[in-house]
Motif scaffolding. Structure first.
Motif, PDB file in Angstrom:
ATOM      1  N   PRO A 173       0.809  -1.226   0.000  1.00 39.24           N
ATOM      2  CA  PRO A 173       0.000   0.000   0.000  1.00 39.24           C
ATOM      3  C   PRO A 173       0.842   1.276   0.000  1.00 39.24           C
ATOM      4  O   PRO A 173       0.391   2.303  -0.523  1.00 39.24           O
ATOM      5  N   LEU A 174       2.051   1.206   0.545  1.00 39.47           N
ATOM      6  CA  LEU A 174       2.860   2.438   0.593  1.00 39.47           C
ATOM      7  C   LEU A 174       3.521   2.740  -0.750  1.00 39.47           C
ATOM      8  O   LEU A 174       4.229   3.749  -0.884  1.00 39.47           O
ATOM      9  N   MET A 175       3.261   1.911  -1.768  1.00 37.37           N
ATOM     10  CA  MET A 175       3.680   2.278  -3.122  1.00 37.37           C
ATOM     11  C   MET A 175       2.787   3.378  -3.684  1.00 37.37           C
ATOM     12  O   MET A 175       3.152   4.058  -4.644  1.00 37.37           O
ATOM     13  N   LEU A 176       1.603   3.538  -3.121  1.00 35.47           N
ATOM     14  CA  LEU A 176       0.721   4.616  -3.579  1.00 35.47           C
ATOM     15  C   LEU A 176       1.195   5.938  -2.997  1.00 35.47           C
ATOM     16  O   LEU A 176       1.745   5.982  -1.903  1.00 35.47           O
ATOM     17  N   PRO A 177       0.940   7.045  -3.716  1.00 40.52           N
ATOM     18  CA  PRO A 177       1.254   8.348  -3.141  1.00 40.52           C
ATOM     19  C   PRO A 177       0.436   8.565  -1.863  1.00 40.52           C
ATOM     20  O   PRO A 177      -0.713   8.094  -1.772  1.00 40.52           O
ATOM     21  N   THR A 178       1.009   9.259  -0.907  1.00 42.02           N
ATOM     22  CA  THR A 178       0.305   9.500   0.351  1.00 42.02           C
ATOM     23  C   THR A 178      -1.053  10.145   0.102  1.00 42.02           C
ATOM     24  O   THR A 178      -2.034   9.822   0.787  1.00 42.02           O
ATOM     25  N   GLU A 179      -1.134  11.009  -0.899  1.00 41.12           N
ATOM     26  CA  GLU A 179      -2.413  11.671  -1.185  1.00 41.12           C
ATOM     27  C   GLU A 179      -3.515  10.684  -1.561  1.00 41.12           C
ATOM     28  O   GLU A 179      -4.672  10.872  -1.204  1.00 41.12           O
ATOM     29  N   ARG A 180      -3.141   9.643  -2.297  1.00 40.52           N
ATOM     30  CA  ARG A 180      -4.146   8.624  -2.646  1.00 40.52           C
ATOM     31  C   ARG A 180      -4.632   7.898  -1.401  1.00 40.52           C
ATOM     32  O   ARG A 180      -5.801   7.564  -1.267  1.00 40.52           O
ATOM     33  N   LEU A 181      -3.703   7.635  -0.477  1.00 40.52           N
ATOM     34  CA  LEU A 181      -4.075   6.958   0.768  1.00 40.52           C
ATOM     35  C   LEU A 181      -4.963   7.863   1.612  1.00 40.52           C
ATOM     36  O   LEU A 181      -5.932   7.419   2.229  1.00 40.52           O
ATOM     37  N   ARG A 182      -4.645   9.138   1.585  1.00 42.64           N
ATOM     38  CA  ARG A 182      -5.434  10.098   2.362  1.00 42.64           C
ATOM     39  C   ARG A 182      -6.876  10.189   1.830  1.00 42.64           C
ATOM     40  O   ARG A 182      -7.827  10.274   2.605  1.00 42.64           O
ATOM     41  N   GLN A 183      -7.039  10.101   0.501  1.00 47.98           N
ATOM     42  CA  GLN A 183      -8.395  10.078  -0.077  1.00 47.98           C
ATOM     43  C   GLN A 183      -9.219   8.943   0.530  1.00 47.98           C
ATOM     44  O   GLN A 183     -10.384   9.116   0.873  1.00 47.98           O
ATOM     45  N   LEU A 184      -8.574   7.774   0.653  1.00 47.41           N
ATOM     46  CA  LEU A 184      -9.287   6.621   1.205  1.00 47.41           C
ATOM     47  C   LEU A 184      -9.664   6.867   2.658  1.00 47.41           C
ATOM     48  O   LEU A 184     -10.817   6.665   3.057  1.00 47.41           O
ATOM     49  N   THR A 185      -8.705   7.298   3.470  1.00 48.00           N
ATOM     50  CA  THR A 185      -9.014   7.422   4.903  1.00 48.00           C
ATOM     51  C   THR A 185      -9.961   8.591   5.162  1.00 48.00           C
ATOM     52  O   THR A 185     -10.761   8.535   6.090  1.00 48.00           O
TER      53      THR A 185
END
Ligand SMILES: *Cc1c(COP(=O)(O)O)cnc(C)c1O
Length: 342
Positions: A173-185
């Motif tokens: 999951p940390l291969m995704l940009p942090t911004e993409r992860l932030r969209q999810l959370t």
């Protein structure tokens, strides 16, 4: 005492540090050619026919390769990542989906196998290709939860009020940009039944530069307890860069656990396992699981017998504090939890 070796691991003809500090740039510079890696380790004379190309190409970040011992063809880190002729052979009982992932698939990129926990295959990408990876034949092109702004996964989670823990896995999951992860959370915060977030990742170990300030700021700002399960199999996988990455995560209020796989020729001795547990704790990481090998096609050279695994953990119990002894488990397709062996 742990038996961590302290000899130099500087690679000949390799710059000590990548020129650019960004983790993406480090990833671009990762080893993709087995011969290059062997040359840089002073192992140019290793028979390359042994390392036949497979459907799962080699990928090794330089930060990880830099912890390998030059001149040692049996290096425990090298053995985890170097393709081998053996991978092209069929072996009884070794299959493409050894843990029943396909049967637990609910919708695009969502595996719901255990009560209360749903696992998102966030992306298929990873920074390192471990030769024993149980998802090496996973059909990632059709199964990525991050697709279309996570909408399919979010719709599924919204309708499953029994799920209180979301697990981000992959790929990594940390291969995704942090911004993409932030969209999810951000979107998950609208679901009141979600109480915990878990992230399974090998990047803090293989590419510690990924643990950036912005990643830590995102983690620290989350409204739930965050558990990060890292993946290290040998004490030599830790160095000061990894220690610092773990320290940053700890300061961001992340609970750090380690899961390892028992791997023949890599960590299958009581000394190697005890050193791994002690070294991970030194990096602020508590042991969680020790998995016996998932019988994925091509990985047969890494298998040890269950009884050997049980004996090793029994000896670990003699040597280590109780909290340093991992749970020895096997993942059995269709079973409602990871099955303890001892
Ligand atoms: C391993 C796994 C989990 C997590 O299991 P725990 O025992 O809670 O660590 C959840 N979902 C899937 C699909 C898994 O494979």
């Amino acid at each position: 005492m742990s038996s961590i070796k302290t000899q130099s691991r500087i690679l000949p003809r390799t710059p000590a540090k990548p020129k650019h500090s960004s983790w993406r740039e480090e990833l671009r510079q990762a080893y993709r050619d087995p011969q290059r890696l062997l040359d840089d380790l002073g192992l140019a004379d290793q028979a390359l026919s042994q390392h036949a190309p497979t459907r799962f190409p080699m990928l090794v970040p330089r930060a990880f390769a830099g912890r390998m011992q030059p001149g040692n063809p049996s290096d425990p880190l090298l053995r985890q990542v170097l393709p081998d002729h053996d991978e092209t052979l069929e072996a009884d009982g070794f299959v493409n989906d050894p843990v029943g992932d396909q049967a637990s698939r609910q919708t695009r990129g969502v595996l719901h196998k255990y009560q209360g926990r749903a696992l998102l295959i966030t992306t298929g990408a990873c920074a390192v290709h471990c030769r024993y990876c149980f998802r090496q034949a996973f059909p990632y092109s059709a199964e990525q939860a991050a697709h279309q702004h996570w909408q399919t996964a979010l719709d599924y989670l919204a309708g499953e009020t029994s799920v209180d823990e979301v697990i981000l896995s992959g790929g990594d999951p940390l291969m995704l940009p942090t911004e993409r992860l932030r969209q999810l959370t951000d979107a998950l915060q609208a679901l009141p039944h979600i109480k915990r977030l878990r992230i399974h990742t090998r990047l803090p170990v293989v590419l510690p530069a990924r643990v950036t300030e912005s990643l830590c700021a995102w983690l620290e700002g989350l409204p739930w307890p965050v558990v990060m399960v890292i993946h290290a199999n040998h004490a030599n996988e830790f160095d000061s860069a990894v220690d610092q990455a773990m320290k940053r995560l700890t300061l961001a209020d992340v609970r750090l656990l380690n899961q390892a796989v028992l791997l023949a020729g890599i960590n299958d001795s009581v000394d190697a396992l005890a050193a791994l547990m002690e070294r991970s704790l030194a990096a602020r990481v508590i042991p969680y699981y020790l998995h016996v090998l998932d019988r994925v096609s091509g990985a047969q050279r890494f298998e040890r017998r269950d009884q050997d695994a049980i004996d090793l953990v029994d000896q670990l119990r003699v040597r280590l504090s109780g909290y340093l002894v991992p749970k020895l488990v096997r993942e059995v397709a269709g079973h409602p939890y990871k099955l303890p062996l001892i």
